[in-house]
Every structure is written in C-alpha cells, then in structure tokens.
Design a protein around this motif. Structure first.
Motif, PDB file in Angstrom:
ATOM      1  N   SER A  17     -63.203  48.322  -8.994  1.00 19.04           N
ATOM      2  CA  SER A  17     -62.692  47.484  -7.904  1.00 19.04           C
ATOM      3  C   SER A  17     -61.222  47.138  -8.147  1.00 19.04           C
ATOM      4  O   SER A  17     -60.423  47.076  -7.202  1.00 19.04           O
ATOM      5  N   THR A  18     -60.855  46.957  -9.412  1.00 20.71           N
ATOM      6  CA  THR A  18     -59.457  46.694  -9.737  1.00 20.71           C
ATOM      7  C   THR A  18     -58.602  47.912  -9.425  1.00 20.71           C
ATOM      8  O   THR A  18     -57.504  47.791  -8.877  1.00 20.71           O
ATOM      9  N   GLN A  19     -59.089  49.073  -9.779  1.00 18.81           N
ATOM     10  CA  GLN A  19     -58.353  50.310  -9.500  1.00 18.81           C
ATOM     11  C   GLN A  19     -58.117  50.476  -7.998  1.00 18.81           C
ATOM     12  O   GLN A  19     -57.030  50.872  -7.566  1.00 18.81           O
ATOM     13  N   GLU A  35     -38.540  47.884  -5.642  1.00 18.07           N
ATOM     14  CA  GLU A  35     -38.735  48.874  -6.684  1.00 18.07           C
ATOM     15  C   GLU A  35     -40.038  48.546  -7.401  1.00 18.07           C
ATOM     16  O   GLU A  35     -40.296  47.386  -7.736  1.00 18.07           O
ATOM     17  N   ILE A  36     -40.875  49.548  -7.641  1.00 21.84           N
ATOM     18  CA  ILE A  36     -42.182  49.355  -8.244  1.00 21.84           C
ATOM     19  C   ILE A  36     -42.182  49.959  -9.646  1.00 21.84           C
ATOM     20  O   ILE A  36     -41.818  51.114  -9.837  1.00 21.84           O
ATOM     21  N   LEU A  37     -42.606  49.145 -10.616  1.00 24.99           N
ATOM     22  CA  LEU A  37     -42.772  49.615 -11.986  1.00 24.99           C
ATOM     23  C   LEU A  37     -44.218  49.403 -12.408  1.00 24.99           C
ATOM     24  O   LEU A  37     -44.815  48.367 -12.087  1.00 24.99           O
ATOM     25  N   LEU A  38     -44.776  50.361 -13.119  1.00 25.02           N
ATOM     26  CA  LEU A  38     -46.139  50.237 -13.618  1.00 25.02           C
ATOM     27  C   LEU A  38     -46.121  50.165 -15.136  1.00 25.02           C
ATOM     28  O   LEU A  38     -45.340  50.859 -15.781  1.00 25.02           O
ATOM     29  N   ASP A  39     -46.990  49.314 -15.704  1.00 18.21           N
ATOM     30  CA  ASP A  39     -47.065  49.334 -17.163  1.00 18.21           C
ATOM     31  C   ASP A  39     -47.828  50.583 -17.596  1.00 18.21           C
ATOM     32  O   ASP A  39     -48.444  51.274 -16.789  1.00 18.21           O
ATOM     33  N   ASP A  40     -47.771  50.898 -18.899  1.00 18.70           N
ATOM     34  CA  ASP A  40     -48.301  52.163 -19.406  1.00 18.70           C
ATOM     35  C   ASP A  40     -49.754  52.393 -18.989  1.00 18.70           C
ATOM     36  O   ASP A  40     -50.124  53.476 -18.532  1.00 18.70           O
ATOM     37  N   GLU A  41     -50.583  51.359 -19.164  1.00 16.52           N
ATOM     38  CA  GLU A  41     -52.000  51.512 -18.890  1.00 16.52           C
ATOM     39  C   GLU A  41     -52.283  51.626 -17.401  1.00 16.52           C
ATOM     40  O   GLU A  41     -53.069  52.467 -16.958  1.00 16.52           O
ATOM     41  N   THR A  42     -51.628  50.791 -16.602  1.00 14.30           N
ATOM     42  CA  THR A  42     -51.884  50.770 -15.160  1.00 14.30           C
ATOM     43  C   THR A  42     -51.488  52.090 -14.502  1.00 14.30           C
ATOM     44  O   THR A  42     -52.083  52.500 -13.504  1.00 14.30           O
ATOM     45  N   SER A  43     -50.503  52.773 -15.063  1.00 14.30           N
ATOM     46  CA  SER A  43     -50.030  54.027 -14.469  1.00 14.30           C
ATOM     47  C   SER A  43     -51.117  55.093 -14.440  1.00 14.30           C
ATOM     48  O   SER A  43     -51.052  56.023 -13.626  1.00 14.30           O
ATOM     49  N   GLY A  70     -56.712  41.483 -11.540  1.00 13.73           N
ATOM     50  CA  GLY A  70     -57.822  41.357 -12.482  1.00 13.73           C
ATOM     51  C   GLY A  70     -58.358  39.945 -12.470  1.00 13.73           C
ATOM     52  O   GLY A  70     -58.254  39.240 -11.462  1.00 13.73           O
ATOM     53  N   GLY A  71     -58.894  39.512 -13.580  1.00 16.33           N
ATOM     54  CA  GLY A  71     -59.389  38.150 -13.700  1.00 16.33           C
ATOM     55  C   GLY A  71     -58.407  37.271 -14.450  1.00 16.33           C
ATOM     56  O   GLY A  71     -57.285  37.684 -14.769  1.00 16.33           O
TER      57      GLY A  71
END
Length: 294
Positions: A17-19, A35-43, A70-71
C-alpha cells in the motif's frame, strides 16, 4: 509558484500500500513545478522513473520539503535524520494510528496540493538527547523524537535504578523500566504506560514508570530544560537496554549513567490547514465527539 521547490520522498517499502501511495504521489508531483529526489531505498519502487537518487545526507542539504509515506515509525526515523536541518517534514499515513503522519492516502493530491500552495501549519518539535556514560566516559549517544526507554529487554525481570532531576535525588525504583517522553511521544508508548497526554507545544518531559514495584510511583512531568539522570544500580544482575524511539538501542551495565536532555536540534513538522491536535486525539483515541454548543 509552489511554496517548496525541491521535494524528497521517503517510504516504508515493506508495504504494498505504501508503494502504491508513493507511485501516486510521484505521478502528482511530476505535474508540479518541483524537483523530485528519492532516497536510495525508495527509488527501488520506481526503478524506471528517471528520478534523481540521493542519500539522506544529500536530501537534508538540498530539499526544502521531505514527504514521508508510511507510519509514525517511518517519520521517527526521518526525524532523527533531518532534525537540525532547514527542511520541513510532511507525513502521509500508511501505518496504523498515525499521530505524526496525518494525511490519509485518499487525500494525497488534494492535501499535498494545498501544502504546495502554501496552505499549511508549521510546528517545531524538540527531540531528546540521550547519552550513556561509564566511569565518566561517553559510550554512546542517541536522538529521540518520541521517547527514551530504559528496560530489561526480552527478559521479564525488574531492574533497579536511581533517578535524579537537575542533580536532585528523586527516588530509587524497582520496575520494568522508565519512559522519558517528549510531548510528541506522550501519545505513543508513554500513553500505553499510563502517562499524561501533553500538547505538542509544551516545553516539558514526562517520566513514566513501567510497572513499578510500589503503587505510589506515578508519572512525573518536568520542565523541558531539565537534566534527567539515571544510575543503573550495582544490584542488577542483568544489563538494561537504553532505547531511542524503539529503533536504536544500547546495552548498559550496573553502575552506568544515562543522561537525557532536550536536544538543541528541532524538527519542522508541517500539517495541512485545519489540523487540530484535539481533533486528532478524538479520531485516533476514540474520544466522544462534540454534540452541541459549550
């Protein structure tokens, strides 16, 4: 013209559901002038999105807004990473209770759009500094947005410690441990332990005993500038754990000192317009709703 120019995204990827919410959020933000940046894991959720990937250190330096999907646990982790930096934190709830992540998944486009238009409320939340000392030598330190907890770990056994506040002796206690909570954490573990609910804007800490051996041991609220010091009793035959926000922990031993103070670092937490702490309590804790004029 949006209120924020560079937005970092962080999500708890164990949840499908988070994805889904991250993908939906990115789809919305890609149509805005940001501008959108993603952290390593979220990418890893958007492997072919073509968005820039950055470490949390880079996000702290480059972003003016971090959106956490998330929570409350996800936001607690982000809080410790971004506290003290000139960045705002916004939470989208994909957990359970969600006291800190207060945008529902169904409202992503509408509520995030309002925030980008500058329609939001900002709160500064303070964190707790925790240091573990042995023979006057610092062994470890940690930050907590919610609470610092001294507890026996997986063993169901009482621990003994002495409590001092501003170098004044308070008591010697045998219990399952002690929760030292910020106002932010007063609706978390401290609440389950029978502690008071504190308004987030209070400059205070609550000390909540966990199943004390004497029924007269009650929660204590002290000023935020207090120095809370615990000395682990030499009579203990186990090694109590010192935990920050339930996510990082250090093992102590008899004779160690644990010192908790208000951190110089703070967190800039933002909410959509109309956010109300008491309404959040009513909806999350099941309080009765208003039925008429006061």
């Amino acid at each position: 013209m949006t209120a924020f120019k560079t937005i970092g995204l962080i999500g708890r990827l164990a949840s499908t559901s988070t994805q889904y919410s991250i993908s939906r959020l990115v789809s919305f933000l890609s149509k805005q002038q940001v501008e959108i940046l993603l952290d390593d894991e979220t990418s890893s959720v958007l492997p072919d999105g073509g968005y820039e990937i950055a470490s949390r250190n880079e996000l702290a330096l480059r972003c003016d807004l971090i959106i956490v999907v998330g929570g409350d646990g996800s936001l607690l982790s982000a809080a410790r990473a971004f506290a003290g930096h000139n960045v705002h934190i916004l939470g989208i709830n994909r957990g359970r209770l969600g006291f800190l992540t207060d945008i529902s998944p169904e409202e992503i486009e509408y509520k995030v759009g309002e925030v980008l238009d500058g329609k939001y409320l900002k709160e500064e939340r303070f964190l707790l500094d925790c240091r573990l000392l042995r023979d006057d030598t610092e062994l470890s330190s940690g930050l907590a947005l919610n609470d610092v907890v001294i507890h026996p770990g997986k063993f169901i056994r009482m621990i003994e410690f002495e409590l001092y506040i501003d170098d004044e002796f308070v008591y010697r206690q045998r219990s399952d441990g002690l929760i030292i909570s910020s106002p932010t954490g007063s609706t978390a573990y401290a609440l389950s332990g029978g502690g008071p609910i504190m308004h987030p804007n209070l400059d205070a800490m609550a000390l909540v005993p966990l199943y004390p051996h004497t029924l007269s041991s009650r929660p204590i609220v002290v000023r935020g500038s207090s120095i809370v010091r615990l000395i682990v009793s030499e009579d203990n035959n186990l090694n109590p754990l010192v935990t920050c926000d339930g996510q990082s922990q250090t093992m102590s031993q008899p004779g160690d000192e644990v010192i908790i103070t208000k951190s110089e670092k703070s967190l800039s937490l933002i909410h959509p317009e109309g956010h109300n702490f008491y309404e959040t309590c009513r909806s999350k804790l099941g309080w009765a709703s208003h039925t008429g004029n006061p």
